[in-house]
Structure formats: C-alpha cells, structure tokens
Design a protein around this motif. Structure first.
Motif, PDB file in Angstrom:
ATOM      1  N   HIS A  47       4.029  -0.420  -8.030  1.00 11.66           N
ATOM      2  CA  HIS A  47       3.112  -0.936  -7.013  1.00 11.66           C
ATOM      3  C   HIS A  47       2.486  -2.258  -7.441  1.00 11.66           C
ATOM      4  O   HIS A  47       2.244  -3.130  -6.608  1.00 11.66           O
ATOM      5  N   PHE A  48       2.255  -2.427  -8.739  1.00 12.00           N
ATOM      6  CA  PHE A  48       1.715  -3.704  -9.208  1.00 12.00           C
ATOM      7  C   PHE A  48       2.734  -4.824  -8.993  1.00 12.00           C
ATOM      8  O   PHE A  48       2.385  -5.905  -8.497  1.00 12.00           O
ATOM      9  N   LEU A  49       3.980  -4.567  -9.350  1.00 10.62           N
ATOM     10  CA  LEU A  49       5.017  -5.589  -9.156  1.00 10.62           C
ATOM     11  C   LEU A  49       5.227  -5.904  -7.673  1.00 10.62           C
ATOM     12  O   LEU A  49       5.387  -7.062  -7.293  1.00 10.62           O
ATOM     13  N   LEU A  50       5.230  -4.872  -6.838  1.00  8.05           N
ATOM     14  CA  LEU A  50       5.382  -5.111  -5.402  1.00  8.05           C
ATOM     15  C   LEU A  50       4.200  -5.915  -4.850  1.00  8.05           C
ATOM     16  O   LEU A  50       4.386  -6.768  -3.969  1.00  8.05           O
ATOM     17  N   TRP A  62      -0.612  -0.051  -0.485  1.00  8.67           N
ATOM     18  CA  TRP A  62      -1.011   0.855  -1.574  1.00  8.67           C
ATOM     19  C   TRP A  62      -2.318   1.569  -1.234  1.00  8.67           C
ATOM     20  O   TRP A  62      -2.443   2.772  -1.477  1.00  8.67           O
ATOM     21  N   GLY A  63      -3.263   0.850  -0.672  1.00 12.93           N
ATOM     22  CA  GLY A  63      -4.541   1.456  -0.313  1.00 12.93           C
ATOM     23  C   GLY A  63      -4.365   2.617   0.640  1.00 12.93           C
ATOM     24  O   GLY A  63      -4.990   3.670   0.483  1.00 12.93           O
ATOM     25  N   TYR A  64      -3.487   2.451   1.608  1.00 15.19           N
ATOM     26  CA  TYR A  64      -3.230   3.536   2.557  1.00 15.19           C
ATOM     27  C   TYR A  64      -2.517   4.697   1.863  1.00 15.19           C
ATOM     28  O   TYR A  64      -2.891   5.859   2.015  1.00 15.19           O
ATOM     29  N   GLN A  65      -1.500   4.362   1.066  1.00 15.02           N
ATOM     30  CA  GLN A  65      -0.713   5.407   0.398  1.00 15.02           C
ATOM     31  C   GLN A  65      -1.540   6.186  -0.617  1.00 15.02           C
ATOM     32  O   GLN A  65      -1.365   7.389  -0.769  1.00 15.02           O
ATOM     33  N   VAL A  66      -2.428   5.506  -1.324  1.00 20.75           N
ATOM     34  CA  VAL A  66      -3.218   6.202  -2.329  1.00 20.75           C
ATOM     35  C   VAL A  66      -4.137   7.224  -1.658  1.00 20.75           C
ATOM     36  O   VAL A  66      -4.345   8.322  -2.187  1.00 20.75           O
ATOM     37  N   GLY A  67      -4.651   6.900  -0.484  1.00 19.15           N
ATOM     38  CA  GLY A  67      -5.468   7.858   0.247  1.00 19.15           C
ATOM     39  C   GLY A  67      -4.669   9.093   0.647  1.00 19.15           C
ATOM     40  O   GLY A  67      -5.159  10.218   0.549  1.00 19.15           O
ATOM     41  N   THR A  86      -7.399   5.608   5.751  1.00 20.48           N
ATOM     42  CA  THR A  86      -7.790   4.523   6.662  1.00 20.48           C
ATOM     43  C   THR A  86      -8.935   3.710   6.064  1.00 20.48           C
ATOM     44  O   THR A  86      -8.940   2.476   6.157  1.00 20.48           O
ATOM     45  N   LEU A  87      -9.895   4.392   5.446  1.00 17.41           N
ATOM     46  CA  LEU A  87     -10.998   3.685   4.783  1.00 17.41           C
ATOM     47  C   LEU A  87     -10.467   2.771   3.684  1.00 17.41           C
ATOM     48  O   LEU A  87     -10.861   1.600   3.593  1.00 17.41           O
ATOM     49  N   TYR A  88      -9.560   3.301   2.848  1.00 13.47           N
ATOM     50  CA  TYR A  88      -8.988   2.492   1.768  1.00 13.47           C
ATOM     51  C   TYR A  88      -8.203   1.310   2.333  1.00 13.47           C
ATOM     52  O   TYR A  88      -8.250   0.205   1.792  1.00 13.47           O
ATOM     53  N   LEU A  89      -7.484   1.549   3.420  1.00 15.39           N
ATOM     54  CA  LEU A  89      -6.713   0.475   4.060  1.00 15.39           C
ATOM     55  C   LEU A  89      -7.635  -0.643   4.529  1.00 15.39           C
ATOM     56  O   LEU A  89      -7.400  -1.823   4.249  1.00 15.39           O
ATOM     57  N   VAL A  90      -8.711  -0.280   5.205  1.00  8.10           N
ATOM     58  CA  VAL A  90      -9.643  -1.289   5.728  1.00  8.10           C
ATOM     59  C   VAL A  90     -10.320  -2.036   4.577  1.00  8.10           C
ATOM     60  O   VAL A  90     -10.471  -3.265   4.622  1.00  8.10           O
ATOM     61  N   LEU A  91     -10.708  -1.315   3.532  1.00 11.03           N
ATOM     62  CA  LEU A  91     -11.337  -1.977   2.384  1.00 11.03           C
ATOM     63  C   LEU A  91     -10.378  -2.974   1.737  1.00 11.03           C
ATOM     64  O   LEU A  91     -10.787  -4.080   1.358  1.00 11.03           O
TER      65      LEU A  91
END
Length: 112
Positions: A47-50, A62-67, A86-91
């Motif tokens: 995920h870092f490389l992507l 990544w924010g969405y997937q991690v949630g 969704t919260l992580y995605l928006v942040l």
C-alpha cells in the motif's frame, strides 16, 4: 507479533521526524490490520508503494479499505463492530491522514 502502540507517541514521533516515523507507522499498522482481519494480501509495503506510484491517490483507497478490514476483524472476534470506512475515506480526501492513522490505531489497540 502485533503490539499496542501509544497513539500520542506515534503522532509526536511523526511530527518530530517530519513524517518518516509516519511512514513506518503506516506500514506496520497496515500489516497488523491485515493480520487481524485474516487477509495476508493487505500489507503495508504494497500500500505504501501504491500510494507513491499514484501520487497519494491510493492512500485514499487505503483509508476506505482499512476501515473495512478493521470492521471485519471486529466482527470475527465478536466485538461491537463499527464500520468507519467512510469516515476514514473522507479524512484521507481532506488530508487528515494522520487522524485516520490515530483512529485506526485506536481500533487496533482495542482488538488486542
């Protein structure tokens, strides 16, 4: 081995090291979440490389997937599940990635 991390120390170290510790935190936390959710393909290095290759766009994904992965880990362990994807995605969209890291780390710490 998955370990609890002090969120305040992680934030301070990220600020002091101009984000270098934040990269480490991102990678190890993503690895921990992948292990907790039972998804061996959810790794921090990938995920870092992507994120680098896509100029940061992947970090929003990544924010969405991690949630979703945290939700799955909570569900598997019978914990009260909360889907914060969704919260992580928006942040992440608005540039508050470190807040996403802190919230995700808080959820990981609760699972341990």
């Amino acid at each position: 081995m998955i370990e609890q991390r002090n969120i305040a120390v992680c934030i301070i170290l990220s600020l002091i090291t101009c984000g270098i510790y934040g990269i480490y935190w991102f990678i190890v936390m993503t690895n921990d979440i992948g292990k907790l959710s039972g998804d061996p393909d959810f790794t921090g290095g990938k995920h870092f490389l992507l994120s680098i290759v896509t100029c940061g766009i992947w970090s929003i994904v990544w924010g969405y997937q991690v949630g979703k992965h945290i939700y799955e880990a909570q569900r598997q362990r019978g914990f009260h599940s909360s889907d914060n994807s969704t919260l992580y995605l928006v942040l992440c969209i608005f540039g508050f990635g470190i807040v996403t890291y802190a919230l995700a780390q808080n959820d990981v710490n609760k699972l341990l």
